[in-house]
Design an enzyme around this catalytic site. Structure first.
Site, PDB file in Angstrom:
ATOM      1  CG  PHE A 156      -1.802  -1.306   1.255  1.00  0.00           C
ATOM      2  CD1 PHE A 156      -2.924  -1.183   0.279  1.00  0.00           C
ATOM      3  CD2 PHE A 156      -1.645  -2.308   1.926  1.00  0.00           C
ATOM      4  CE1 PHE A 156      -3.755  -2.359   0.400  1.00  0.00           C
ATOM      5  CE2 PHE A 156      -2.485  -3.460   1.802  1.00  0.00           C
ATOM      6  CZ  PHE A 156      -3.477  -3.368   1.240  1.00  0.00           C
ATOM      7  CB  CYS A 267      -0.897   2.200  -8.722  1.00  0.00           C
ATOM      8  SG  CYS A 267       0.597   1.343  -8.809  1.00  0.00           S
TER       9      CYS A 267
HETATM   10  N1  LIG Z   1       4.557   1.975  -7.860  1.00  0.00           N
HETATM   11  C1  LIG Z   1       3.769   1.924  -6.635  1.00  0.00           C
HETATM   12  O1  LIG Z   1       3.809   2.924  -5.763  1.00  0.00           O
HETATM   13  C2  LIG Z   1       3.330   0.659  -6.400  1.00  0.00           C
HETATM   14  C3  LIG Z   1       3.202  -0.578  -7.038  1.00  0.00           C
HETATM   15  N2  LIG Z   1       2.288  -1.746  -6.749  1.00  0.00           N
HETATM   16  C4  LIG Z   1       2.403  -2.812  -7.553  1.00  0.00           C
HETATM   17  O2  LIG Z   1       3.574  -3.378  -7.281  1.00  0.00           O
HETATM   18  C5  LIG Z   1       3.941  -4.076  -8.599  1.00  0.00           C
HETATM   19  C6  LIG Z   1       5.292  -3.483  -9.141  1.00  0.00           C
HETATM   20  O3  LIG Z   1       5.221  -2.068  -9.453  1.00  0.00           O
HETATM   21  P1  LIG Z   1       6.507  -1.089  -9.544  1.00  0.00           P
HETATM   22  O4  LIG Z   1       7.444  -1.386  -8.467  1.00  0.00           O
HETATM   23  O5  LIG Z   1       5.938   0.113  -9.717  1.00  0.00           O
HETATM   24  O6  LIG Z   1       6.944  -1.693 -10.877  1.00  0.00           O
HETATM   25  P2  LIG Z   1       8.311  -1.286 -11.829  1.00  0.00           P
HETATM   26  O7  LIG Z   1       8.090  -1.300 -13.072  1.00  0.00           O
HETATM   27  O8  LIG Z   1       9.078   0.024 -11.051  1.00  0.00           O
HETATM   28  O9  LIG Z   1       9.323  -2.377 -11.222  1.00  0.00           O
HETATM   29  C7  LIG Z   1       9.233  -3.792 -11.880  1.00  0.00           C
HETATM   30  C8  LIG Z   1      10.502  -4.373 -11.603  1.00  0.00           C
HETATM   31  O10 LIG Z   1      10.698  -5.688 -12.074  1.00  0.00           O
HETATM   32  C9  LIG Z   1      11.486  -6.220 -13.077  1.00  0.00           C
HETATM   33  N3  LIG Z   1      11.418  -7.436 -13.619  1.00  0.00           N
HETATM   34  C10 LIG Z   1      10.337  -7.956 -14.648  1.00  0.00           C
HETATM   35  N4  LIG Z   1      10.528  -9.024 -14.767  1.00  0.00           N
HETATM   36  C11 LIG Z   1      11.509  -9.640 -13.713  1.00  0.00           C
HETATM   37  C12 LIG Z   1      11.789 -11.088 -13.790  1.00  0.00           C
HETATM   38  N5  LIG Z   1      11.520 -12.175 -14.468  1.00  0.00           N
HETATM   39  N6  LIG Z   1      12.813 -11.242 -12.776  1.00  0.00           N
HETATM   40  C13 LIG Z   1      13.245  -9.933 -11.980  1.00  0.00           C
HETATM   41  N7  LIG Z   1      12.845  -8.928 -12.124  1.00  0.00           N
HETATM   42  C14 LIG Z   1      11.967  -8.737 -12.886  1.00  0.00           C
HETATM   43  C15 LIG Z   1      11.490  -4.947 -13.844  1.00  0.00           C
HETATM   44  O11 LIG Z   1      12.731  -5.031 -14.548  1.00  0.00           O
HETATM   45  C16 LIG Z   1      11.498  -3.889 -12.884  1.00  0.00           C
HETATM   46  O12 LIG Z   1      12.813  -3.376 -12.292  1.00  0.00           O
HETATM   47  C17 LIG Z   1       2.899  -3.752  -9.737  1.00  0.00           C
HETATM   48  O13 LIG Z   1       1.921  -4.815  -9.663  1.00  0.00           O
HETATM   49  C18 LIG Z   1       2.116  -2.440  -9.141  1.00  0.00           C
HETATM   50  O14 LIG Z   1       0.708  -2.270  -9.193  1.00  0.00           O
HETATM   51  C19 LIG Z   1       1.919  -1.858  -5.531  1.00  0.00           C
HETATM   52  C20 LIG Z   1       1.876  -0.705  -4.594  1.00  0.00           C
HETATM   53  C21 LIG Z   1       2.530   0.621  -4.933  1.00  0.00           C
HETATM   54  O1  LIG Z   2      -0.999   0.803  -5.586  1.00  0.00           O
HETATM   55  C1  LIG Z   2      -0.293   1.593  -5.795  1.00  0.00           C
HETATM   56  O2  LIG Z   2       0.629   1.905  -6.721  1.00  0.00           O
HETATM   57  C2  LIG Z   2      -0.408   2.757  -4.800  1.00  0.00           C
HETATM   58  O3  LIG Z   2      -1.360   3.983  -5.543  1.00  0.00           O
HETATM   59  C3  LIG Z   2      -1.440   4.951  -4.786  1.00  0.00           C
HETATM   60  O4  LIG Z   2      -0.155   5.691  -4.502  1.00  0.00           O
HETATM   61  P1  LIG Z   2       0.590   6.572  -5.562  1.00  0.00           P
HETATM   62  O5  LIG Z   2      -0.160   6.203  -6.932  1.00  0.00           O
HETATM   63  O6  LIG Z   2       1.959   6.373  -5.517  1.00  0.00           O
HETATM   64  O7  LIG Z   2       0.330   8.093  -5.209  1.00  0.00           O
HETATM   65  P2  LIG Z   2      -0.926   8.934  -4.553  1.00  0.00           P
HETATM   66  O8  LIG Z   2      -0.406   9.837  -3.333  1.00  0.00           O
HETATM   67  O9  LIG Z   2      -2.155   8.099  -4.192  1.00  0.00           O
HETATM   68  O10 LIG Z   2      -1.450   9.685  -5.893  1.00  0.00           O
HETATM   69  C4  LIG Z   2      -2.006   9.178  -6.873  1.00  0.00           C
HETATM   70  C5  LIG Z   2      -2.622  10.328  -7.886  1.00  0.00           C
HETATM   71  O11 LIG Z   2      -3.695  10.760  -7.100  1.00  0.00           O
HETATM   72  C6  LIG Z   2      -3.666  12.363  -7.232  1.00  0.00           C
HETATM   73  N1  LIG Z   2      -4.308  12.767  -5.935  1.00  0.00           N
HETATM   74  C7  LIG Z   2      -4.239  12.299  -4.778  1.00  0.00           C
HETATM   75  C8  LIG Z   2      -4.797  12.702  -3.572  1.00  0.00           C
HETATM   76  C9  LIG Z   2      -5.625  13.894  -3.583  1.00  0.00           C
HETATM   77  O12 LIG Z   2      -6.510  14.151  -2.709  1.00  0.00           O
HETATM   78  N2  LIG Z   2      -5.936  14.256  -4.977  1.00  0.00           N
HETATM   79  C10 LIG Z   2      -5.331  13.879  -6.035  1.00  0.00           C
HETATM   80  O13 LIG Z   2      -5.633  14.347  -7.202  1.00  0.00           O
HETATM   81  C11 LIG Z   2      -2.013  12.631  -6.996  1.00  0.00           C
HETATM   82  O14 LIG Z   2      -1.915  13.981  -7.510  1.00  0.00           O
HETATM   83  C12 LIG Z   2      -1.663  11.468  -7.884  1.00  0.00           C
HETATM   84  O15 LIG Z   2      -1.623  12.105  -9.263  1.00  0.00           O
HETATM   85  C13 LIG Z   2      -1.948   4.653  -3.422  1.00  0.00           C
HETATM   86  O16 LIG Z   2      -2.138   6.108  -2.501  1.00  0.00           O
HETATM   87  C14 LIG Z   2      -1.403   3.665  -2.602  1.00  0.00           C
HETATM   88  O17 LIG Z   2      -1.683   3.512  -1.167  1.00  0.00           O
HETATM   89  C15 LIG Z   2      -0.963   2.501  -3.311  1.00  0.00           C
HETATM   90  O18 LIG Z   2      -0.160   1.564  -2.788  1.00  0.00           O
END
Ligand SMILES: NC(=O)C1=CN([C@@H]2O[C@H](COP(=O)(O)OP(=O)(O)OC[C@H]3O[C@@H](n4cnc5c(N)ncnc54)[C@H](O)[C@@H]3O)[C@@H](O)[C@H]2O)C=CC1
Ligand SMILES: O=C(O)[C@H]1O[C@H](OP(=O)(O)OP(=O)(O)OC[C@H]2O[C@@H](n3ccc(=O)[nH]c3=O)[C@H](O)[C@@H]2O)[C@H](O)[C@@H](O)[C@@H]1O
Length: 452
Positions: A156, A267
């Protein structure tokens, strides 16, 4: 505990560093060699406050290692996290190829029981698929005695505060009904549960839906406020006063009710699409979720519409200063950023962009390369040189203190369009600026400060 993490992106890298920091022995594996070379030297591949220090400390302490060798990670980690991307397919469903291929890879190499923890955001039923695929791979290797436990443990964290969110999670969701896996997860997360128990145990499918429900709820709040902002604007009401007024009700709260130029990031848009797809597949018409998405699609065009309304002669040849490229502050991530929708629309209209962001300049160059209608400026104030108007897309702290007299002198049309409602409309009107926010009343600039 020995832990491995597949994927060293926003989620995997931060999770690995935070787990190492509480004393676990962590190996992080990625297929991107350049990333791994950089990470081994302690250089973060993303901008996240606090991450560089955490990497340096834990690499030095010998608790955090990086590799491209999946076999090392599988041999090392009793618990193995899968934190690879789940981007949208054409039809909106989540693409599970990376998650499933990592699961098969682990099952193809493991020589002892392993617990596979799905950190990636995945649709309901994915843990069942991972369980089936790992079992089939193990059986094909004649390793029928080995167990691959599958835990759903959604993440999260928010970008921009990923280290803080991951270090002090408000909840830990463990989806698993296997007592061995549950005990391992309890041991792994014990350091995060010292003050009070934050863990909730449930079945895999419920844990998978918790993640989508949380993101969909937050996105809904934002679209609700954006719709209300349009109404406030047409009524001459100040949405910021309304926001404060409703936020003080503890049942509503102040979080995620900021109106703006639409939610972006990797996301919310992607997870809404995936949840809509799941609903459709199961015969449920996702009326609310579709509307949340539609409002956001419109909201991302709003800055352009507001700008066009001020230039009836058209935007061709105009020079527009843009402050903020990242989709939110404290990150360099531009995935689905409102700034991209704005800049691409401006270019299509024949306008030029002069942009600045405290962290996302390199990322912007990587995405758009060198082009005549994009100037990436060294400072915030350089963007104002020869600009007709200023548009603010991201609420970076560095944009909050501004000399409005300077703005008036530099901007040819004396126009500020603020996608984040950073300023007080009266103050800007007094300084002689046309200030247009999201759901803010328009106040005519005072004639005293406007040159004849
Ligand atoms: N970015 C965020 O704030 C959040 C993301 N998520 C979820 O977490 C997941 C990952 O998201 P991110 O970290 O943002 O993605 P990202 O694209 O930043 O990182 C994914 C990484 O996995 C690597 N990868 C791909 N295939 C691989 C393999 N076979 N072995 C090892 N490494 C491999 C890629 O090279 C890349 O570095 C997604 O499902 C996303 O929805 C959940 C919560 C927060
Ligand atoms: O699944 C995920 O990847 C993550 O997605 C969001 O996190 P994130 O996308 O990193 O950032 P947020 O702070 O949620 O902002 C998302 C978008 O909403 C916008 N936002 C946020 C809050 C608000 O009040 N209004 C608004 O327009 C932000 O500007 C941004 O463009 C969730 O907040 C995380 O809990 C979750 O883990």
């Amino acid at each position: 505990m020995e832990v491995s993490v597949f994927g060293s992106g926003y989620v995997g890298l931060v999770q690995a560093a935070v787990l190492a920091d509480v004393g676990h022995q962590v190996i992080c594996v990625d297929i991107d060699d350049r990333k791994i070379v950089q990470l081994r030297q302690g250089i973060p591949s993303i901008h996240e406050p606090g991450l560089a220090a955490l990497l340096e400390e834990n690499i030095k302490a010998g608790r955090l290692h990086f590799t491209t060798q999946a076999s090392d990670a599988v041999a090392h980690g009793k618990v193995i996290f899968i934190a690879v991307g789940t981007p949208p397919n054409e039809d909106g469903s989540a693409d599970l190829q990376h998650v499933l291929s990592v699961a098969r890879q682990i099952a193809g190499m493991m020589e002892q029981d392993r617990t596979l923890v799905i950190k990636s955001t995945v649709p309901v039923g994915t843990a069942d698929k991972v369980r089936m695929e790992t079992r089939a791979t193990l059986d094909a290797r004649d390793k029928t005695h080995l167990n691959a436990y599958v835990v759903s443990n959604p993440e999260f964290l928010k970008e921009g505060s990923a280290v803080a969110d991951c270090s002090r999670p408000d909840r830990i969701i463990i989806g698993s009904q296997d007592p061995i896996a549950q005990a391992q997860m309890a041991e792994l997360y014990a350091p995060f549960n010292r003050n009070h128990e934050r863990t909730t145990y449930m079945d895999n499918r419920s844990a998978e839906l918790v993640k989508y429900a949380a993101n969909a709820m937050l996105a809904t709040r934002i679209s609700f406020m954006n719709e209300l902002a349009s109404l406030a604007e047409s009524l001459g009401v100040d949405i910021e006063a309304v926001r404060k007024g409703i936020g003080s009700d503890p049942r509503i709260g102040y979080h995620f009710i900021y109106p703006g130029c639409g939610f972006g990031g990797s996301c919310f848009p992607k997870d809404l699409k995936a949840l809509i797809h799941t609903a459709e597949e199961n015969g449920i018409e996702p009326r609310l979720l579709r509307t949340v998405t539609r409002i956001n699609d419109d909201q991302r065009q709003l800055l352009l519409h507001k700008l066009k309304a001020q230039f009836p002669e058209g935007l061709a040849g105009k020079s527009i200063a843009v402050w903020g490229l990242a989709f939110k502050p404290n990150t360099d991530d531009m995935r689905e950023a409102p700034s991209r929708y704005l800049m691409e629309a401006l270019w299509a209209e024949g306008a030029r962009v002069r942009a600045f962001d405290p962290e996302a300049m390199t990322e912007c160059r990587r995405i758009y390369g060198y082009r005549n209608d994009l100037e990436l400026c060294a400072t915030r104030d350089d963007t104002l040189q020869d600009a007709d108007a200023l548009v603010i897309c991201t609420e970076w702290k560095a944009f909050r203190v501004v000399d409005f007299d300077e703005l008036r002198k530099k901007l040819r049309a004396r126009l500020v369009i603020d996608g984040r409602n950073l300023f007080n409309p009266q103050q800007l009107a007094r300084a002689g600026l046309h200030y247009i926010g999201i759901g803010l009343p328009y106040i005519r600039p005072s004639s005293a400060s406007v040159p004849a």
